[in-house]
Design a protein around this motif. Sequence first.
Motif, PDB file in Angstrom:
ATOM      1  N   VAL A 147     -19.633 -30.302   1.878  1.00  0.00           N
ATOM      2  CA  VAL A 147     -20.595 -29.332   1.364  1.00  0.00           C
ATOM      3  C   VAL A 147     -19.836 -28.135   0.810  1.00  0.00           C
ATOM      4  O   VAL A 147     -18.670 -27.910   1.141  1.00  0.00           O
ATOM      5  CB  VAL A 147     -21.595 -28.874   2.454  1.00  0.00           C
ATOM      6  N   MET A 148     -20.508 -27.357  -0.053  1.00  0.00           N
ATOM      7  CA  MET A 148     -19.857 -26.186  -0.618  1.00  0.00           C
ATOM      8  C   MET A 148     -20.776 -24.982  -0.525  1.00  0.00           C
ATOM      9  O   MET A 148     -22.007 -25.106  -0.490  1.00  0.00           O
ATOM     10  CB  MET A 148     -19.438 -26.431  -2.073  1.00  0.00           C
ATOM     11  N   LEU A 192     -24.569 -24.049  -1.290  1.00  0.00           N
ATOM     12  CA  LEU A 192     -24.867 -24.617  -2.610  1.00  0.00           C
ATOM     13  C   LEU A 192     -25.243 -26.084  -2.554  1.00  0.00           C
ATOM     14  O   LEU A 192     -25.715 -26.636  -3.545  1.00  0.00           O
ATOM     15  CB  LEU A 192     -23.665 -24.432  -3.545  1.00  0.00           C
ATOM     16  N   GLY A 193     -24.983 -26.737  -1.420  1.00  0.00           N
ATOM     17  CA  GLY A 193     -25.315 -28.152  -1.313  1.00  0.00           C
ATOM     18  C   GLY A 193     -24.077 -29.027  -1.276  1.00  0.00           C
ATOM     19  O   GLY A 193     -22.961 -28.564  -0.995  1.00  0.00           O
ATOM     20  N   PRO A 194     -24.224 -30.329  -1.583  1.00  0.00           N
ATOM     21  CA  PRO A 194     -23.089 -31.263  -1.511  1.00  0.00           C
ATOM     22  C   PRO A 194     -21.962 -30.876  -2.463  1.00  0.00           C
ATOM     23  O   PRO A 194     -22.208 -30.443  -3.591  1.00  0.00           O
ATOM     24  CB  PRO A 194     -23.713 -32.603  -1.928  1.00  0.00           C
ATOM     25  N   GLY A 202     -26.676 -28.976 -13.694  1.00  0.00           N
ATOM     26  CA  GLY A 202     -26.775 -29.859 -12.539  1.00  0.00           C
ATOM     27  C   GLY A 202     -25.789 -29.550 -11.425  1.00  0.00           C
ATOM     28  O   GLY A 202     -25.736 -30.289 -10.436  1.00  0.00           O
ATOM     29  N   LEU A 203     -25.020 -28.461 -11.548  1.00  0.00           N
ATOM     30  CA  LEU A 203     -24.078 -28.115 -10.487  1.00  0.00           C
ATOM     31  C   LEU A 203     -24.778 -27.489  -9.284  1.00  0.00           C
ATOM     32  O   LEU A 203     -24.275 -27.576  -8.154  1.00  0.00           O
ATOM     33  CB  LEU A 203     -23.009 -27.150 -11.027  1.00  0.00           C
ATOM     34  N   ILE A 204     -25.909 -26.844  -9.513  1.00  0.00           N
ATOM     35  CA  ILE A 204     -26.689 -26.218  -8.444  1.00  0.00           C
ATOM     36  C   ILE A 204     -28.122 -26.733  -8.549  1.00  0.00           C
ATOM     37  O   ILE A 204     -28.704 -26.735  -9.638  1.00  0.00           O
ATOM     38  CB  ILE A 204     -26.667 -24.682  -8.574  1.00  0.00           C
TER      39      ILE A 204
END
Length: 329
Positions: free
Chosen positions: A311-312, A319-321, A277-279
């Motif tokens: 964001v990252m 990669l998203g939030p 769930g990290l990406i």
Amino acid sequence: MRRLIVLIVAAAALWGGYWFIAARGLETGLRNWLATPQVGWATEYADLNVRGFPNRLDTVIEKPVVTTDSGIAWRAPFFQAMALSYKPNHVILVWPDQQTVETPFGTANITTNDMRGSIVFSASTDLALDHSNFVIDGLRAAISESGEFTAKSALFATRLAPARTNVHEIGLDASDITPPADILAQLGLGRAAPAVIEQLKLDAALGFDRPLDRFALEGTPAQINRIELKHTRVQWGDMALRANGDLDVDRAGNLDGSITLGITNWKQVLTLAVNGGLIPQRQAKQIERGLALLSANRDTLELPLNLRGGVMSLGPIPLGPAPRLRQRQ
């Protein structure tokens, strides 16, 4: 000779009086503190006593239960905190060989061969943390609906960083970690994954917004405002992850900074990150194509993980939030 005897008797009486006053003061203070409502957590216990006359102050708490507002509860048959009566700022902590941690996701029944720690506070009424170390040997956690988690050993230590305000250096070294089979399956690794994570090492420093003293857990707890990763390494079969870099943390818990990641066998690490769930799953193929170009189709990568404005991104790949620490607003 008579004078000597009188002096010995008087000294013994004074020491006995000192121990009695210190023991009763410690017991009363602990009872009052544990009975005081805290933000986010609460404590219950069956009994609390201070023993160890004449040279020790040994606190035994029977059947302690610590619960949090997030639905986590820790239970144990007892908990011990021991100190020399002439050195009360150096405390030895001892956990029982059986404990229980309840979470919204299940219950973990924990057994250990040995679990203890040592904490040294400043010699002042504030009792600010100076340094500490903890050791766990032979950890086994039977997790409901997931299986068994084990670790051969784990060492954790902290110390107040020299010439820096409210910064604590921390170190962690754990070996031979075996995750539950169900979690491996959930991460998409299953039988293809090595059974044991050989090593987890962490050398870092954490900055706090105020001292870690006896007031740090009262009201709003002390908050992390900076994270410095000096050296982090995870070795799991032919997968390896290395990280170093600095992150600032604002009052809302947003992370700002950059961490350099060195990844070996990055495709399998990517699978872990997506299934964990990290990406987001919808971005997995796009990220895999981008990493393949950046790695020139090699198994190793070294890229900055940037966290800016909530964001990252991994190098040029969004990669998203970004994750956020739970901090006060």
